[in-house]
Design a protein around this motif. Structure first.
Motif, PDB file in Angstrom:
ATOM      1  N   GLN A 156      13.933  -6.094 -24.849  1.00  0.00           N
ATOM      2  CA  GLN A 156      13.020  -5.972 -23.771  1.00  0.00           C
ATOM      3  C   GLN A 156      12.552  -7.215 -23.321  1.00  0.00           C
ATOM      4  OE1 GLN A 156      12.898  -3.907 -26.125  1.00  0.00           O
ATOM      5  NE2 GLN A 156      13.407  -1.773 -25.184  1.00  0.00           N
ATOM      6  N   GLY A 157      12.878  -8.247 -24.249  1.00  0.00           N
ATOM      7  CA  GLY A 157      12.197  -9.672 -24.136  1.00  0.00           C
ATOM      8  C   GLY A 157      10.975 -10.044 -24.699  1.00  0.00           C
ATOM      9  N   GLU A 158      10.182  -9.325 -25.078  1.00  0.00           N
ATOM     10  CA  GLU A 158       8.771  -9.190 -25.718  1.00  0.00           C
ATOM     11  C   GLU A 158       9.107  -9.802 -27.043  1.00  0.00           C
ATOM     12  OE1 GLU A 158       5.699  -5.990 -24.409  1.00  0.00           O
ATOM     13  OE2 GLU A 158       7.431  -5.091 -25.218  1.00  0.00           O
ATOM     14  N   VAL A 159       8.000 -10.623 -27.302  1.00  0.00           N
ATOM     15  CA  VAL A 159       7.784 -11.313 -28.734  1.00  0.00           C
ATOM     16  C   VAL A 159       7.521 -10.508 -29.821  1.00  0.00           C
ATOM     17  CG1 VAL A 159       6.859 -13.286 -30.228  1.00  0.00           C
ATOM     18  CG2 VAL A 159       7.656 -13.629 -27.680  1.00  0.00           C
ATOM     19  N   ILE A 160       8.193 -10.574 -31.077  1.00  0.00           N
ATOM     20  CA  ILE A 160       7.806  -9.728 -32.252  1.00  0.00           C
ATOM     21  C   ILE A 160       7.327 -10.538 -33.446  1.00  0.00           C
ATOM     22  CG2 ILE A 160       8.457  -8.077 -33.994  1.00  0.00           C
ATOM     23  CD1 ILE A 160      10.989  -7.344 -32.075  1.00  0.00           C
ATOM     24  N   THR A 161       6.035 -10.148 -33.736  1.00  0.00           N
ATOM     25  CA  THR A 161       5.364 -10.927 -34.765  1.00  0.00           C
ATOM     26  C   THR A 161       5.233  -9.981 -36.068  1.00  0.00           C
ATOM     27  OG1 THR A 161       4.159 -12.344 -33.713  1.00  0.00           O
ATOM     28  CG2 THR A 161       3.627 -12.145 -35.858  1.00  0.00           C
TER      29      THR A 161
END
Length: 425
Positions: free
Chosen positions: A24-29
């Motif tokens: 969905q294009g969200e950054v993952i940490t």
């Protein structure tokens, strides 16, 4: 590609951690990958992950394809409601929660280096006897020894299942369980099943009562084995046959049908007649054998306890009515080594576990006194540079081959993981 490889990648973070994004294009940490418990439910529990600006604590589920979520009916299972991230190799369909919100998806193949995948595929080559046969000799010594300890106790845990089954069948009578185990292992591979049936067919309370007359013990064992069913002009045979039917009547036992014992292709010292007579001799010589075996801590003490032979008749016979040159039919050291490996050590392990006692080091020390088994699997490992010096080591190699190598379970094996780590550096 297999799902356990994705578990390995996630658990050991073998992918690009700096540029992760959901589909969905969200950054993952990734703060914490979670606990890999290998239980029912999600693959990793209590993970901590930041997705976009939101921190999440929950579970991570891993699949080869995102559609596997529906294939495995996770949408109907409440244990999957706390999944915060769906990690897949291929995203072929969106996945929704019960409230119709879409579960964030990470497509792992976008972030895994090609050499990591190549190393994995090379390790699982189907053309080899074991996947790591060219590399296993280079495994770090401490990694190998630590894994061997784990394999040893996994093997004992599996053997313990049979012991617990026998405990249920014998109403928690450890002496009866020992009798069954000894009978099975006195029969070796060829007659083990028949001997086990024999031991189960004779209530151990009767073995206790009749142990003071070895002829009565032999009559019960030989008769139950079907070895007294014919007619022979042999005084000892006729005596055992008379005793057997007398004992059936005395204890109101029914004649039991067991798998026929085999003589074919056996060395004479392993004939069922000799092994059953030796088993009878053991119980004639020792009462309360279980308590003595539980206290054994060395190979020397085993040889002393099992210093028995077949009865007098069998000193010059291997079969009824056929004389042979006189020979004392004692239990050999190599045979007793097998009894240690297959009966004494598993029994001590199972009993100590039930009693809440810790004897792990004692069991390892005991097994390190015993010579290694000689078979095709052990010989093959020797060719690849892993030579078993003791029964402890040979038992671990058998466990490794049968429970990991044969099942291509390299990513659940400490050696496979170590090789992947080294090849990826």
């Amino acid at each position: 590609m297999r799902e356990d490889f994705l578990h390995y990648l996630w658990k050991f973070k073998k992918f690009d951690l700096l540029n992760l994004k959901t589909v969905q294009g969200e950054v993952i940490t990734i703060i914490k990958t979670g606990d890999y418990l290998e239980l029912s439910g999600p693959d990793f529990f209590n993970a901590h992950i930041k997705i976009g600006n939101q921190k999440w604590a929950g579970n991570v589920e891993i699949h080869l394809k995102s559609s596997d979520w529906y294939l495995h009916n996770h949408e109907k299972d409440p244990s999957y409601t706390n999944v915060i991230l769906h990690v897949v190799w291929e995203n072929d369909t969106p996945i929704f929660r019960e409230d119709n919100t879409e579960i964030p998806v990470l497509v792992l193949q976008d972030y895994v280096a090609k050499e990591v995948v190549d190393n994995y595929q090379s390790l699982l080559s189907p053309k080899t006897w074991i996947s790591c046969e060219k590399q296993i000799k280079d495994i770090d010594y401490f990694v190998l020894k630590s894994w061997q300890e784990r394999l040893f106790f996994e093997r004992l845990e599996r053997k313990s299942k049979f012991i617990h089954e026998l405990l249920e069948e014998t109403n928690q009578d450890w002496e009866a369980v020992l009798f069954c185990l000894l009978a099975k292992n006195f029969g070796l591979n060829t007659n083990g099943t028949s001997f086990l049936q024999i031991s189960k067919a004779i209530p151990f309370s009767i073995i206790r009562k009749e142990s003071f007359e070895i002829e009565n013990l032999e009559a019960l064992l030989f008769g139950t084995a079907g070895l007294l069913d014919s007619d022979k002009e042999d005084l000892y045979f006729e005596d055992l046959k008379f005793r057997y039917y007398y004992l059936l009547h005395k204890y109101q036992l029914e004649k039991t049908i067991v798998f026929p014992v085999q003589f074919f292709k056996l060395r004479p010292d392993n004939f069922p007649t000799i092994r059953l007579s030796q088993l009878a001799g053991l119980y004639h010589k020792h009462q309360n054998l279980f308590s003595k075996i539980i206290e054994l801590k060395s190979l020397k003490s085993v040889y002393e306890l099992f210093n028995i032979s077949a009865s007098l008749y069998w000193q010059n016979h291997y079969q009824f009515d056929k004389e042979s040159p006189r020979k004392a039919k004692v239990l050999s050291k190599s045979f007793l080594d097998l009894i240690v490996v297959n009966t004494i050590i598993p029994l001590q392990f199972a009993y100590s576990f039930m009693m809440g006692e810790e004897i792990s080091e004692n069991l390892i020390d005991f097994m390190n006194e015993v010579a290694p088994e000689k078979n095709a699997i052990i010989d093959k490992f020797t060719l690849f540079g892993i030579k078993a010096q003791t029964a402890f080591e040979s038992q671990t190699l058998l466990e490794l081959k049968n429970e990991y190598c044969n099942k291509k379970s390299c990513l659940n094996c400490a050696l496979g993981i170590e090789l992947l780590k080294n090849n990826s550096n």
